[in-house]
Design a protein around this motif. Structure first.
Motif, PDB file in Angstrom:
ATOM      1  N   GLU A   1       0.817  -1.218   0.000  1.00 33.33           N
ATOM      2  CA  GLU A   1       0.000   0.000   0.000  1.00 33.33           C
ATOM      3  C   GLU A   1       0.854   1.274   0.000  1.00 33.33           C
ATOM      4  OE1 GLU A   1      -3.997  -1.401   2.428  1.00 33.33           O
ATOM      5  OE2 GLU A   1      -2.211  -0.813   3.586  1.00 33.33           O
ATOM      6  N   ILE A   2       2.162   1.102   0.068  1.00 32.25           N
ATOM      7  CA  ILE A   2       3.063   2.258   0.102  1.00 32.25           C
ATOM      8  C   ILE A   2       3.561   2.543  -1.319  1.00 32.25           C
ATOM      9  CG2 ILE A   2       5.252   3.147   0.989  1.00 32.25           C
ATOM     10  CD1 ILE A   2       4.776   1.354   3.458  1.00 32.25           C
TER      11      ILE A   2
ATOM     12  N   ILE B   1       8.118  14.974  -5.621  1.00 31.05           N
ATOM     13  CA  ILE B   1       8.229  13.584  -5.170  1.00 31.05           C
ATOM     14  C   ILE B   1       7.180  13.371  -4.086  1.00 31.05           C
ATOM     15  CG2 ILE B   1       9.742  11.840  -4.160  1.00 31.05           C
ATOM     16  CD1 ILE B   1      12.120  13.554  -5.088  1.00 31.05           C
ATOM     17  N   SER B   2       6.335  12.364  -4.250  1.00 36.50           N
ATOM     18  CA  SER B   2       5.266  12.075  -3.278  1.00 36.50           C
ATOM     19  C   SER B   2       5.457  10.676  -2.710  1.00 36.50           C
ATOM     20  CB  SER B   2       3.887  12.183  -3.937  1.00 36.50           C
ATOM     21  OG  SER B   2       3.688  13.473  -4.466  1.00 36.50           O
ATOM     22  N   VAL B   3       5.389  10.583  -1.385  1.00 35.05           N
ATOM     23  CA  VAL B   3       5.431   9.288  -0.701  1.00 35.05           C
ATOM     24  C   VAL B   3       4.077   9.096  -0.027  1.00 35.05           C
ATOM     25  CG1 VAL B   3       6.539   7.899   1.078  1.00 35.05           C
ATOM     26  CG2 VAL B   3       7.921   9.429  -0.349  1.00 35.05           C
ATOM     27  N   ILE B   4       3.386   8.012  -0.407  1.00 40.14           N
ATOM     28  CA  ILE B   4       1.983   7.807   0.001  1.00 40.14           C
ATOM     29  C   ILE B   4       1.881   6.530   0.829  1.00 40.14           C
ATOM     30  CG2 ILE B   4      -0.388   7.571  -0.864  1.00 40.14           C
ATOM     31  CD1 ILE B   4       0.863   8.682  -3.587  1.00 40.14           C
TER      32      ILE B   4
ATOM     33  N   LEU C   1      -1.403   9.162   4.569  1.00 39.04           N
ATOM     34  CA  LEU C   1      -0.709  10.438   4.515  1.00 39.04           C
ATOM     35  C   LEU C   1       0.061  10.541   3.201  1.00 39.04           C
ATOM     36  CD1 LEU C   1      -0.036  12.913   6.446  1.00 39.04           C
ATOM     37  CD2 LEU C   1       2.129  11.727   6.881  1.00 39.04           C
ATOM     38  N   VAL C   2       0.131  11.755   2.671  1.00 43.31           N
ATOM     39  CA  VAL C   2       0.948  12.030   1.487  1.00 43.31           C
ATOM     40  C   VAL C   2       1.999  13.069   1.888  1.00 43.31           C
ATOM     41  CG1 VAL C   2       1.005  12.833  -0.901  1.00 43.31           C
ATOM     42  CG2 VAL C   2      -1.003  11.610  -0.049  1.00 43.31           C
ATOM     43  N   VAL C   3       3.265  12.710   1.726  1.00 49.36           N
ATOM     44  CA  VAL C   3       4.354  13.660   1.975  1.00 49.36           C
ATOM     45  C   VAL C   3       4.891  14.097   0.615  1.00 49.36           C
ATOM     46  CG1 VAL C   3       6.548  14.074   3.115  1.00 49.36           C
ATOM     47  CG2 VAL C   3       4.924  12.438   4.102  1.00 49.36           C
ATOM     48  N   LYS C   4       4.810  15.397   0.347  1.00 49.05           N
ATOM     49  CA  LYS C   4       5.253  15.923  -0.954  1.00 49.05           C
ATOM     50  C   LYS C   4       6.545  16.720  -0.771  1.00 49.05           C
ATOM     51  CE  LYS C   4       0.759  16.153  -3.268  1.00 49.05           C
ATOM     52  NZ  LYS C   4      -0.173  17.014  -4.047  1.00 49.05           N
TER      53      LYS C   4
END
Length: 440
Positions: free
Chosen positions: A357-358, A371-374, A430-433
């Motif tokens: 799911e990551i 760059i997005s980490v979801i 959470l989305v870290v951009k």
């Protein structure tokens, strides 16, 4: 007499003055000579014609000089300084025309210099990160720059808009700050982004005999964050220094204690020494971790190999790549950016998300790379999100509170930014951009 000759040209006036003077001289002379009337008329007519013709030739240069000066002054009136006068006779009018040409040349140079300065000033104002808006006494916008267009969410120029029209697409906090009419800080709250801190400066002055008000908006979010991080770094350096001063003697004394206790038959001493050694090692790791944050070096920009970097990171933390491996060129510090991704993926895995799911996505935008980490974890509350990027803040029992702070420091060292967002559309996570601007 003055009224009669008022509408005649200067040359005609001079010719009439000569003719009238001759008439006044001839009539008494003819009367004295006792010339017949017919002869007198003939003499007067011939003399007048000759006088008119000769005076016209003599005054022609005067007329040409005056016409040249008139044309030049009309050019001055229209702001045209490139035309010079051709009249160059060796007389007073010629001297005036030469002075005129010198003046025109000087004014032309001044105009070019002013024009170049205006171009430079306009370039500086348009490229300024501060948003500038100038409003006249009738509440019309007469000047704005590109930053102001972005701040007021407008795709077109703001010039010509009335104040109320200016507010149509703008944030409500901007309207409140402008209507308050005083200098100070205000906050912009976006729907999905974190809050931004802005400073508004206002000034009033006369321009073309009309009152104008200038509004200058300065983004302080990054500056405040930079100052905050600088304070934390100073605190960390002090703490690290004091801990290192204590850990060195403690390690030395621990080693001495082990040597002295070798002949003592007490099994509990071994456990004591082991525990002390373990805690000293933990403190050393703790100090070294904080030292990385406090002494982050300037990034060494190089062309990134996305495939190689993503493969290295995937060996440590599993994730899926949304989209394709980027083909666009991006310059960044390979080591720092890899560390940033590792920290973000570590947090994603610790959020309770399943590995599948990551996801990581890398998009090329007009102004830079995003760059997005979801993840699919519980996300963050507003209170946690507001403090998550502060050093030492952690919701984990064993967390140091440096992971996200270090990621933000790396992003800002690349002149970019890091932001946190809860996933939209009812999805958990959470989305870290991370935004990295293009290197110019």
């Amino acid at each position: 007499m003055k009224t009669v000759f008022a509408h005649y040209r200067t040359q005609t006036k001079l010719q009439l003055a000569v003719v009238i003077s001759l008439i006044l001289v001839l009539i008494p002379l003819l009367l004295v000579l006792d010339v017949s009337l017919k002869q007198s008329v003939v003499v007067i007519l011939i003399t007048l014609c000759a006088a008119w013709f000769i005076s016209g030739l003599l005054t022609q240069s005067v007329s040409s000089g005056i016409q040249a000066l008139e044309t030049g002054l009309l050019n001055f009136k229209d702001g045209e300084f490139s035309s010079l006068l051709a009249y160059d006779a060796p007389d007073e009018l010629g001297r005036l025309c030469r002075i005129y040409n010198q003046t025109a040349d000087h004014l032309r140079q001044e105009k070019q210099w002013i024009y170049q300065r205006e171009l430079m000033l306009d370039k500086v104002l348009q490229s300024s990160p501060q948003a500038l808006v100038l409003i006249d006494s009738n509440d019309y916008v007469v000047f704005s720059n590109h930053s102001a267009k972005r701040l007021f969410n407008s795709e077109h120029k703001l010039e010509g808009l009335q104040r109320e029209e200016l507010y149509n697409a703008a944030n409500e906090q901007i309207k409140q700050a402008m209507e308050a009419g005083r200098d100070g800080l205000f906050h912009l709250q976006h729907e999905k982004d974190e809050s931004e801190t802005w400073h508004l400066s206002t000034g009033q002055f006369l321009l073309n005999n009309h009152q104008h008000r200038l509004y200058i908006f300065k983004q302080l979010t990054r500056e405040l964050s930079r100052q905050e991080v600088a304070v934390w770094k100073k605190v960390i350096r002090i703490i690290s220094h004091e801990l290192n001063n204590s850990l060195g003697p403690m390690s030395s004394m621990l080693h001495s204690g082990k040597l002295l206790s070798q002949n003592v038959d007490e099994p509990r001493l071994g456990r004591v020494f082991s525990t002390l050694q373990e805690r000293i090692s933990h403190l050393n790791e703790f100090v070294q971790g904080y030292g990385k944050f406090a002494k982050l070096p300037l990034p060494k920009l190089e062309l990134l190999d996305w495939q190689s970097m993503l493969s290295n990171v995937q060996q440590q933390y599993v994730f899926k790549l949304d989209g394709h491996v980027p083909k666009h060129r991006c310059f960044a510090d390979h080591i720092q950016l890899e560390q940033l991704l590792i920290n973000l993926l570590k947090n994603a895995h610790e959020s309770g998300s399943k590995p599948q799911e990551i996801a990581v996505s890398i998009e090329n935008k007009q102004s830079g790379t995003v760059i997005s980490v979801i993840d699919a974890g519980p996300g963050m509350s507003e209170a946690v999100m507001a403090s998550a990027l502060i050093p030492f803040y952690s919701t984990k029992a064993s967390g140091s509170g440096l992971g996200l702070a270090l990621c933000r420091e790396i992003a800002e060292a690349h002149h970019g930014q890091l932001s946190l967002h809860n996933r939209s559309g009812g999805k958990k996570g959470l989305v870290v951009k991370v935004f990295l601007p293009h290197v110019k």
